[in-house]
Design an enzyme around this catalytic site. Structure first.
Site: not given
Lengths: 283, 158, 760
Positions: C529, C713-714
């Site tokens: 990320s 993203g995570e």
């Protein structure tokens, strides 16, 4: 995959003539979905495949003398959407909806689903519970085998290498009610950890007799005779549970990635009772 | 080797194919069509979806020899003159594509669904698309895309 | 998700993906599509032994198969790359097995042919004989095992945060990270309650639908590698190092990726195709099958023993011991062990902490980064532990957390002060969306219902660099050059929005040039990320530089400030025709202080990610089947640059972790993977996902981020596993401590709780 010869006969007789009783590298192919997997994995390297796709006489669905007759190369999707099938044995229509996926059903055939003899297949237990039989064509003529007697072992049938399943016959159900329950343990859509097919003759909620078949957790689809006996005459839910207990006691189960044998025994216990309940509630 | 003749995205074509070649092999190697892609190689992910005579099949499990005389439609055959189909537009507008590798399969299966069920509910959408996998997991967006596409198609028919 | 635009209206807008049309028409460019003139296809022959010496390798039958161009072993590779060992942390991984094999599935030889079917058939004809050696598979056993995976370890020395790596000779420990803060011994001695639990995460893997694929070709100026890689700059540097070439002779090109999730980082197939191309002087492409991905990279299985001291409802001390199963090659495992390891105590304000985190070699497929970089394994443990303590203490699980969370300004375990980490906001929104204050129907009969929550956090990677170029053409059209890889996360679109915001033009009008190391400047990698923050800064700076140069151009050609003259006219005025460029550049690296001997540092990370999940479940107590009926994901993403993409990132991350929680597990039999296919390793499909899924980005700003943004993203992965396990205990009173949460495990726990355990 490695190169092979592809024959495309036009008749059943011609196809049988192209097979070889002594050569396991020659095999028939219809939909090919299962065979392609074996070839891609390198576990089957054919010298010759005999395609059944051009044989017109193998694709039909008809009611003959009250019995449902299905040509062996009928795609599963055609079976799934057949009104004749739904009227004759709606459990087949319902079971097909959960079988693999739409693309596979569009291509895979009825004969292939039986001849592949994978105990995880959904149709065999259902067809056994319905008392179905197959007509098998060999060089010297045709013979009829109950689906219950078709499987010799894990991925193994009683067919000779130069015999072909030509058609499937499902007898009249005469008011019997049936259900198929598929229990998966790794994902909602998966090969079943356990399949349970039942067919009952019943007065209201009272079972006169029952046919109970389990699959996937066993080497081949198996009838549960002790459970059938326990279910016969059942009038209440406790009796259905007793049938489940009987099935759990008699089933010989395999441990694998979908569950231990001990766990599958409990699944058998619960799902046999549930399947009987579902059949009693089914049309 | 054999020569197969078929209709590919509305065009009559022929190609050399070995008996063991799949339709995905032939589309890629002979026609430079990459939209149907072999991924799981087991008919489970749907990345290799093509239509044969209008019916969706897993191209990775389908021998090229078997399309002889048939009609094959790939994802590249949907948009005409650069104009996206309503289903493609809907996937774009709802953000139903992430890495895009599975998208052609979902678009083609959505087409099969909407041809049979013009106004599908969530259950029917999930049923039709259960054989397609999206590792980015854009599933909620894909369901939204199918519903949006259904509306667009119904409006188009009015 | 609400739209919150700023200034030019480009940041905060749900711009449809720039490449969306290419993807829905099947025409997007992937390495998968690449065919080069006279290209050879490589198929890999792999080890069938977990640890052993190669006694003999017979490739004669393969070589003799008609159509085979060449069979290559490590001896051939060494003629072009004398020292063929690579890796981001240790130079421990050979291009092909060199004398010894270290896991089942390790590449041993490669067959080259123009026909992939021939190459595959030939590879199956290769025969190897091994002298089997003792092997170790379990991370706890690896701590003390007599079986040692590697005889020698060579630290790579590539990254500043891993400069201290040494490895311990005659052990399987690649890295041991230790942190000591306060006086945990005293805290435990003075505690009202002490709780200790051990949790296990199973081995799973990424499985992007586009499996690993790389191709190489020789050109007049060197070597070009087309690769599905998340780290083109690293590939260039590492290949140049292996070949002893200058960087500018190696060109790495990356189109779109069909998924990455951390798999396609550092070097995977690139060194192999480079060696093969140099050996044959022909282009070589290797495309792995889905099965082969199981023999390439996995996520770390991990065991986490966590112990907490509680006094007056506060967590006053915590001991964490984490063992990471790194497999046969370290890959980036040591960084996970250290960088994620220091967050092992969770997002809680605890004065007395000790952490021991071990990166271990075993004889399994190498493990690396996977969406969360170790964090999901940690949150799984510490948030299960949190709920178990709250339950034992009869405390409300939300209030117990609220009483203990880290707030801005307070020091995290490393001593770094928290800043712009909306932990409390995430907890509050999660509790509200889950309606945790309202009574809950726990169901009746054989189906029980339950709910649970969990929160987690993550530090970003540091110190890493990103560089970007913004090019304004003479007609005013704008092109962005950067090496961030769009693997589905939407970075092309987000980066275009940042440029658009600065230059006040529509994001849709910007062209983003894909990574090509001959053209696009350096970027550390697309991982963790980091891109939106690091590359986002570089992109913003490049755009601002271009904007300043445009203003200078306007002054030069005599246009008064604020005159709003179209850019094309400025160029026209200067060059008297459509000609010229303005090039803006931007470069970014955050500050970083490496940890001291006690693992402490005032600057552990440039920013924090926070994510939480709430789950509602139904448990069939007759079979143990769990149905997750609702999954709510809340995260602090700073300011959402593209709200729709943010939502798909949160949701996609949560579903991926849902698979790791409920379904996925690599099954092993003596080091052999027994379920290396989609038929037997079940990733979530559309019928598996919870019927109700909601995602929310809380109101927040990352003060140091580009336009207040940070990576996303995570964050959706963090809380999923423990939230579901907590909900299962709430439903039926049993606690699972090992993933995945299968029906059989739940059923066995129910039977054990009834005093009637099921036989094995």
């Amino acid at each position: 995959m490695t190169p092979f010869e592809l024959a495309e006969p036009k008749t059943l007789k011609e196809a049988v003539g192209l097979l070889d009783a002594d050569d396991p590298t020659v095999r028939p192919i219809a939909g090919g979905t299962a065979l392609m997997l074996m070839m891609k994995a390198g576990v089957f390297r054919p010298s010759k495949l005999v395609s059944l796709r051009a044989i017109k006489e193998l694709t039909s669905i008809e009611i003959v003398k009250g019995e449902l007759t299905v040509g062996a190369t009928t795609p599963l999707a055609v079976l799934e959407h057949s009104e004749a099938v739904r009227m004759h044995a709606p459990v087949i229509t319902r079971a097909l909806r959960t079988l693999s996926n739409i693309r596979v059903r569009n291509v895979a055939t009825v004969g292939g689903a039986l001849a592949h003899a994978d105990p995880h297949m959904d149709l065999p237990p259902v067809l056994i519970a319905l008392g179905a039989r197959v007509v098998v064509q060999g060089r010297s003529g045709a013979r009829t085998i109950p689906v219950a007697d078709l499987f010799a072992g894990y991925f193994e049938t009683v067919l000779a290498k130069d015999e072909l399943i030509a058609s499937l016959i499902v007898p009249a159900q005469d008011g019997r009610r049936a259900a198929y329950l598929k229990c998966t343990t790794r994902a909602v859509h998966d090969w079943p950890a356990l399949g349970v097919a039942v067919s009952v003759a019943a007065d209201g909620k009272a079972i006169k007799n029952a046919s109970i078949v389990i699959s996937a957790a066993t080497e081949t689809p198996m009838r549960m005779s002790a459970a059938e006996k326990a279910a016969s005459g059942a009038t209440d839910d406790a009796a259905l549970r007793r049938a489940g207990d009987a099935a759990a006691a008699e089933a010989e189960l395999i441990s694998d990635g979908q569950g231990s044998a001990a766990y599958k025994k409990e699944l058998v216990r619960v799902y046999v009772a549930r399947a009987l309940r579902a059949a009693l509630g089914a049309a | 080797m054999r020569t197969i003749h078929f209709t590919l995205n509305d065009e009559a074509v022929s190609a050399q194919a070995a008996e063991h070649h799949s339709i995905v092999d032939v589309l890629r190697d002979r026609f430079d069509l990459f939209g149907a892609r072999e991924s799981c190689a087991q008919g489970l992910c749907g990345c290799c979806t093509v239509l044969v005579d209008g019916t969706a099949v897993s191209g990775c499990l389908y021998l090229a020899a078997f399309v002889d005389g048939k009609t094959v439609t790939t994802i590249e055959g949907l948009a005409q003159n650069g104009k996206l189909t309503p289903i493609q537009e809907a996937f774009l507008e709802t953000g139903a594509t992430q890495c895009g590798f599975c998208t052609p399969g979902f678009v083609l299966m959505a087409g099969q669904l909407l041809a049979a069920h013009p106004d599908p509910d969530d259950e029917e959408i999930r049923h039709y698309l259960s054989g397609n996998l999206c590792r980015c997991a854009a599933y909620p967006e894909i369901i939204a895309a199918v519903k949006l596409a259904a509306g667009k198609l119904r409006a188009g028919r009015l | 998700m609400a739209t919150r635009t700023i200034g030019s209206g480009q940041v905060g807008r749900s711009v449809p993906r720039l490449e969306g049309a290419a993807k829905v028409t099947g025409r997007a460019e992937y390495v998968h599509n690449i065919r080069l003139p006279k290209m050879l296809i490589g198929k890999i022959f792999r080890s069938t032994v977990a640890q052993g010496r190669i006694k003999s390798l017979d490739v004669s039958a393969a070589r003799a198969l008609p159509g085979v161009y060449r069979v290559v072993t490590i001896d051939d590779v060494k003629t072009v790359i004398p020292n063929p060992l690579y890796g981001p942390a240790f130079h421990d991984q050979p291009i092909l097995a060199d004398g010894k094999v270290h896991y089942i599935g390790e590449p041993v030889a490669v067959v080259l042919a123009t026909d992939p079917y021939i190459a595959e058939a030939a590879a199956s004809l290769i025969e190897a004989e091994y002298e089997e050696l003792p092997a170790v598979f379990d991370e706890i056993e690896a701590m003390t095992s007599a079986a040692v995976v590697h005889d020698e370890l060579r630290p790579a020395g590539t990254f500043p945060d891993l400069k201290h790596l040494k490895g311990k000779k005659n052990t399987n420990i690649a890295l041991d990270f230790h942190l000591r803060r306060g006086d945990p011994g005293k805290a435990f001695a003075e505690a009202d309650h002490v709780f200790e639990h051990t949790f296990r995460s199973q081995q799973v893997l990424h499985l992007p639908l586009e499996p690993f694929v790389s191709a190489a070709e020789l050109t007049e100026t060197g070597l070009t590698i087309h690769t599905a890689s998340q780290s083109p700059s690293f590939v260039r540097i590492e290949i140049a190092r292996l070949l002893g070439w200058p960087e500018n002779k190696v060109r790495v090109k990356v189109p779109y990726l069909g998924g990455g999730f951390g798999a396609k980082l550092y070097i995977k197939l690139e060194a192999m195709v480079a060696a093969l191309t140099l050996l044959t002087r022909r282009p070589v492409k290797i495309s792995l099958t889905m099965e082969e991905q199981f023999y390439t990279l996995t996520k770390h299985a991990a065991t986490f023993r966590i112990k907490s001291a509680i006094k007056n409802g506060r967590i006053t001390g915590r001991d964490c011991e984490v063992w990471w199963n790194g497999g046969a090659y370290a890959d980036i495992g040591p960084r996970i062990t250290q960088k994620s390891g220091f967050t092992a105590p969770g997002p809680y304000d605890i004065d007395n902490v000790s952490i021991d985190s071990y990166s271990l070699y075993t004889n399994l497929t190498p493990a690396g980064a996977l969406r969360g970089f170790g964090i999901p394994q940690l949150v799984w443990a510490y948030e299960s532990h949190t709920d178990m303590m709250a339950r034992a203490l009869k405390l409300d699980p939300v209030e117990f957390r609220r009483n203990n969370i880290l707030r801005d300004g307070r020091a995290q375990a490393t001593g770094t002060a928290m800043k712009d980490a909306a932990i409390e906001a995430v907890l509050d929104r999660l509790a509200l969306r889950m309606n945790m204050k309202a009574p809950f129907d726990h169901g009746g009969g054989t189906v029980k219902r339950g709910r649970g929550i969990a929160i987690g956090f993550k530090a970003s990677i540091s110190p890493t660099t990103s560089i970007a170029i913004v090019n304004v053409a003479a007609d005013g059209s704008v092109t962005l050059y950067c090496s961030t890889v769009d693997m589905g996360q939407g970075s092309d679109t987000a980066n275009a929005q940042l440029v658009a915001e600065v230059l006040n033009i529509p994001a849709e009008s910007i062209k983003v040039v894909h990574p090509d190391t001959d053209v696009t400047p350096y970027d550390m990698a697309t991982l963790g990320s980091r891109s939106l923050y690091h590359m986002g800064h570089a992109v913003r700076l490049a755009a601002e530089d271009a904007k300043a140069k445009l203003a200078a151009l306007a002054r030069e050609v005599g246009v008064p400030e604020g005159a709003n003259v179209p850019v094309a006219e400025l160029f026209q005025k200067k060059y008297k025709m459509q000609a010229g460029n303005i090039i803006g550049t931007g470069s970014y690296i955050p500050s970083y202080v490496p940890p001291d001997a006690n693992g402490l540092t005032p600057e552990a990370t440039p920013f924090w990610m926070v994510g939480g999940t709430g789950a509602e479940v139904e448990v069939d107590t007759e079979t143990g089947h769990v149905r997750v009926t609702k999954l709510i994901n809340v995260a602090d993403v700073g300011r959402p640059v593209n709200p729709r993409i943010v939502e798909t990132q949160l949701s996609g991350a949560a579903v991926m972790q849902f698979g790791f929680t409920m379904q996925e597990k690599i099954e092993l039999d003596g080091g052999q993977i027994t379920n290396a296919s989609f038929a037997d390793y079940k990733i979530p499909s559309i019928v598996d996902i919870p019927p109700v899924m909601q995602n929310e980005a809380v109101e927040s700003e990352q003060g140091s981020g580009p336009f207040g943004a940070k990576g996303v993203g995570e964050s959706g992965t963090f809380g999923v596993s423990p939230a579901i396990a907590n909900a299962i205990e709430d439903a039926c009173g049993v606690r699972l401590t090992e993933l995945p949460l299968t029906a059989e495990k739940v059923y066995r726990a129910l039977r054990a709780a009834q005093g009637k355990p099921l036989e094995e």
